[in-house]
Design an enzyme around this catalytic site. Structure first.
Site, PDB file in Angstrom:
ATOM      1  N   LYS A  22       0.847  -1.212   0.000  1.00  0.00           N
ATOM      2  CA  LYS A  22       0.000   0.000   0.000  1.00  0.00           C
ATOM      3  C   LYS A  22       0.869   1.244   0.000  1.00  0.00           C
ATOM      4  CE  LYS A  22      -1.638   1.565   4.042  1.00  0.00           C
ATOM      5  NZ  LYS A  22      -1.346   2.958   4.425  1.00  0.00           N
ATOM      6  N   ASN A  23       1.912   1.254   0.836  1.00  0.00           N
ATOM      7  CA  ASN A  23       2.678   2.495   1.023  1.00  0.00           C
ATOM      8  C   ASN A  23       3.643   2.782  -0.124  1.00  0.00           C
ATOM      9  OD1 ASN A  23       1.214   2.888   3.277  1.00  0.00           O
ATOM     10  ND2 ASN A  23       2.811   2.249   4.714  1.00  0.00           N
ATOM     11  N   ARG A  93      -4.125  10.882   3.953  1.00  0.00           N
ATOM     12  CA  ARG A  93      -2.979  11.791   4.104  1.00  0.00           C
ATOM     13  C   ARG A  93      -2.051  11.695   2.892  1.00  0.00           C
ATOM     14  NH1 ARG A  93      -0.502  13.506   8.188  1.00  0.00           N
ATOM     15  NH2 ARG A  93       1.486  12.706   7.458  1.00  0.00           N
ATOM     16  N   CYS A 117      -3.219  12.353  12.612  1.00  0.00           N
ATOM     17  CA  CYS A 117      -4.127  11.203  12.533  1.00  0.00           C
ATOM     18  C   CYS A 117      -4.048  10.524  13.888  1.00  0.00           C
ATOM     19  CB  CYS A 117      -3.733  10.309  11.383  1.00  0.00           C
ATOM     20  SG  CYS A 117      -2.355   9.291  11.755  1.00  0.00           S
ATOM     21  N   ARG A 122       2.102  14.187  13.082  1.00  0.00           N
ATOM     22  CA  ARG A 122       2.559  13.957  11.707  1.00  0.00           C
ATOM     23  C   ARG A 122       2.742  15.239  10.894  1.00  0.00           C
ATOM     24  NH1 ARG A 122      -0.159   8.574   9.638  1.00  0.00           N
ATOM     25  NH2 ARG A 122       1.762   8.458   8.461  1.00  0.00           N
ATOM     26  N   PRO A 123       3.662  16.084  11.332  1.00  0.00           N
ATOM     27  CA  PRO A 123       3.936  17.318  10.582  1.00  0.00           C
ATOM     28  C   PRO A 123       4.566  17.017   9.216  1.00  0.00           C
ATOM     29  CG  PRO A 123       5.573  16.965  12.278  1.00  0.00           C
ATOM     30  CD  PRO A 123       4.538  15.898  12.475  1.00  0.00           C
ATOM     31  N   ILE A 124       4.638  18.030   8.350  1.00  0.00           N
ATOM     32  CA  ILE A 124       5.301  17.815   7.054  1.00  0.00           C
ATOM     33  C   ILE A 124       6.365  18.871   6.807  1.00  0.00           C
ATOM     34  CG2 ILE A 124       3.319  16.628   6.003  1.00  0.00           C
ATOM     35  CD1 ILE A 124       2.797  19.234   4.463  1.00  0.00           C
ATOM     36  N   ASP A 125       6.962  19.339   7.893  1.00  0.00           N
ATOM     37  CA  ASP A 125       8.005  20.378   7.771  1.00  0.00           C
ATOM     38  C   ASP A 125       9.195  19.918   6.925  1.00  0.00           C
ATOM     39  OD1 ASP A 125       8.165  18.706  10.257  1.00  0.00           O
ATOM     40  OD2 ASP A 125      10.178  19.536  10.277  1.00  0.00           O
ATOM     41  N   GLN A 126       9.521  18.639   6.975  1.00  0.00           N
ATOM     42  CA  GLN A 126      10.675  18.165   6.188  1.00  0.00           C
ATOM     43  C   GLN A 126      10.375  18.163   4.692  1.00  0.00           C
ATOM     44  OE1 GLN A 126      13.771  17.280   7.822  1.00  0.00           O
ATOM     45  NE2 GLN A 126      12.589  18.472   9.289  1.00  0.00           N
ATOM     46  N   ASP A 305       4.962   0.065  11.876  1.00  0.00           N
ATOM     47  CA  ASP A 305       3.655  -0.416  11.405  1.00  0.00           C
ATOM     48  C   ASP A 305       3.385  -1.857  11.807  1.00  0.00           C
ATOM     49  OD1 ASP A 305       3.640   1.425   8.248  1.00  0.00           O
ATOM     50  OD2 ASP A 305       3.312   2.014  10.332  1.00  0.00           O
ATOM     51  N   ILE A 327       8.935   6.055  16.803  1.00  0.00           N
ATOM     52  CA  ILE A 327       8.617   6.860  15.622  1.00  0.00           C
ATOM     53  C   ILE A 327       7.424   7.788  15.866  1.00  0.00           C
ATOM     54  CG2 ILE A 327       7.977   6.781  13.172  1.00  0.00           C
ATOM     55  CD1 ILE A 327      10.673   5.490  13.547  1.00  0.00           C
ATOM     56  N   ARG A 397      -8.637   0.101   5.083  1.00  0.00           N
ATOM     57  CA  ARG A 397      -7.798   1.063   4.352  1.00  0.00           C
ATOM     58  C   ARG A 397      -6.533   0.391   3.839  1.00  0.00           C
ATOM     59  NH1 ARG A 397      -6.650   6.458   7.569  1.00  0.00           N
ATOM     60  NH2 ARG A 397      -5.308   6.606   5.731  1.00  0.00           N
TER      61      ARG A 397
END
Ligand code: EPZ
Length: 430
Positions: A22-23, A93, A117, A122-126, A305, A327, A397
């Site tokens: 999936k990922n 996401r 979530c 779960r930031p997206i600064d990177q 996961d 994580i 999902r």
């Protein structure tokens, strides 16, 4: 609402086929729009997240044809809008992969800011740091991330942590930037490598995926390709821990054993017998399982996961185990649900002390997120009596035909959608 109902205590025995990752598929589907030519993607998992992302792409003008359950034909040649609707990012996401894809190809993109979530903020600064290093101006306005660049140029980027999403998103944008990009401290997960291989099959020039440093020579255009997604290491691990928890004997097929080393090592410590083949692993459980210590880490460490799944097995081991989640900051929500089934787990910060009990007893529980839901199913399969799992939309999902695959291994498990079906199962299975 749909539920799983399980009559536990039956060892899982037999063979199970693992689907596409999936990922990896989420990022590859997004990257497919980076060419104006047609891309065929095979071995797609038929799960909700994939289907939502394909819808999001149609929404912005991509031509998407579902050839069959596991194959899609995508053409991004006529994409008009470079803005993804909030509806989609709310559902999934990973729509944020369209940021890297659209920015790389059109030098502009607008995607709603993904919320947190159930497992953390779960930031997206990177991701943003990488896009800005490549020359994009990134603004967050009205809940959207708006990224724009006159042109993208190569850069030397050092990630603050091995973020899978940031590694993939920056790799996509950089693949069509002018010049050379070096990304350091990158994630090395199998699905990162799969995305790099996919982009290279479209004519990108990416080297070093799977190591600590990825080097990219930007290209002007990408072209058609046909590509098959790698097997899903997390789905595979889920079935491996289910075999262990039910003291079963399961051959997990269509996998890459190297990707399973973290899980195999822990299962061996827990007393299971692991037999490795070219594209399969056999797991023979033991009763009781032995306790162990596990700490999640970026690949090739033990995958976060799979953390709920190993905890569900350790909760009925003969002794005390330690599970450390390094994580995400909120990935123990399933512990309260397992407690309803008799588990004795104490969470202290990012560590869970798992004091093994003799058995689970069936109960009604609710899935707090995707992998936690899978862990509750594992507990239900091992439990004495009947377990009902609510909120299984989370599980759907990421797991295709989950109950069918479990039934193929001898589980007494149904997906039900009414009180009547529930009662019928109880009556039938006693
Ligand atoms: C991917 O999420 C997976 N999702 C997750 O799987 C998986 O748990 C995670 O990688 C780690 O392996 C998909 O691939 C769709 P990260 P992602 O960026 O990319 C922090 C599942 O069950 N971080 O590697 O969002 C972040 O908060 C899902 O299939 C920043 O601080 O994960 C986290 O603590 C759940 N800033 C850590 O890094 C950033 O810009 C790792 O996150 C990005 C991340």
């Amino acid at each position: 609402m749909e539920q799983y109902i399980i009559k536990g205590g039956i060892p899982l025995v037999g063979e199970v086929e693992i689907g596409g990752a999936k990922n990896a598929a989420l990022a590859i589907i997004a990257a497919a729009i980076m060419t104006d030519e047609t891309v065929i993607i095979e071995n797609l998992p038929d799960v909700r997240d994939i289907n939502v992302l394909l819808e999001a792409m149609q929404e912005i003008g991509a031509n998407v044809i579902r050839v069959d359950r596991h194959t899609a034909r995508i053409n991004g040649g006529k994409i008009g809008a470079h803005s993804v609707d909030y509806e989609f990012i709310k559902k999934i996401r990973a729509s944020y992969y369209l940021l890297g894809a659209l920015l790389g190809k059109y030098k502009e993109a607008s995607v709603p800011l993904p919320g947190g979530c159930n497992i953390g903020s779960r930031p997206i600064d990177q991701h943003i740091k990488g896009f800005e290093a490549l020359g994009a101006t990134v603004k967050i306005e009205g809940g959207f991330i708006n990224a724009k660049a006159d042109y993208l140029h190569g850069a030397h980027i050092y990630l603050d942590m091995e973020s899978v999403g940031a590694t993939i998103n920056i790799m996509m944008a950089a693949s069509m930037a002018d010049g050379n990009t070096v990304i350091e401290n990158v994630a090395k997960e199998p699905h990162v490598v799969d995305v790099a291989n996919f982009l290279n099959s479209m004519g990108a020039n990416i080297k070093g995926a799977g190591t600590d440093v990825i080097r990219i020579k930007g290209v002007k255009k990408l072209h058609r390709t046909e590509y098959s997604i790698i097997p899903d290491q997390i789905e595979a691990g889920t079935f491996m821990f289910a075999a262990a928890a039910t003291c079963g004997d399961v051959l997990v097929k269509n996998i890459i054993p190297k990707h399973m080393e973290g899980a195999s090592a822990k299962l061996t410590e827990m007393g299971c017998i692991i037999e490795e083949y070219d594209d399969a692993i056999r797991v023979i459980g033991r009763k009781p399982l032995r306790p162990t210590r596990v700490k999640t880490a970026p690949y090739p460490g033990f995958p976060t996961d799979m953390q709920p799944q190993i905890a569900a097995a350790l909760a009925i081991a003969d002794g005390t185990s330690m599970v450390t989640e390094s994580i995400f900051e909120n990935r123990f929500k399933y512990v309260d649900e397992l407690a309803r089934m008799g588990a004795n787990i104490k969470v202290e910060g990012n560590r869970a002390v798992v004091m093994g009990v003799e058995k689970y007893t069936g109960a009604r529980v609710s899935a707090p997120d995707l992998r936690a839901g899978a862990a509750l199913v594992i507990a239900g399969l091992a439990a004495e009596g009947i377990t009902i799992v609510d909120d299984i939309h989370y599980v759907q999902r990421g797991y295709e035909r989950f109950e069918e695959k479990m039934k193929g291994l001898g589980a007494k498990m149904e997906r039900v959608d009414s009180e009547k079906e529930l009662q019928l199962f109880k009556y039938r299975e006693g």
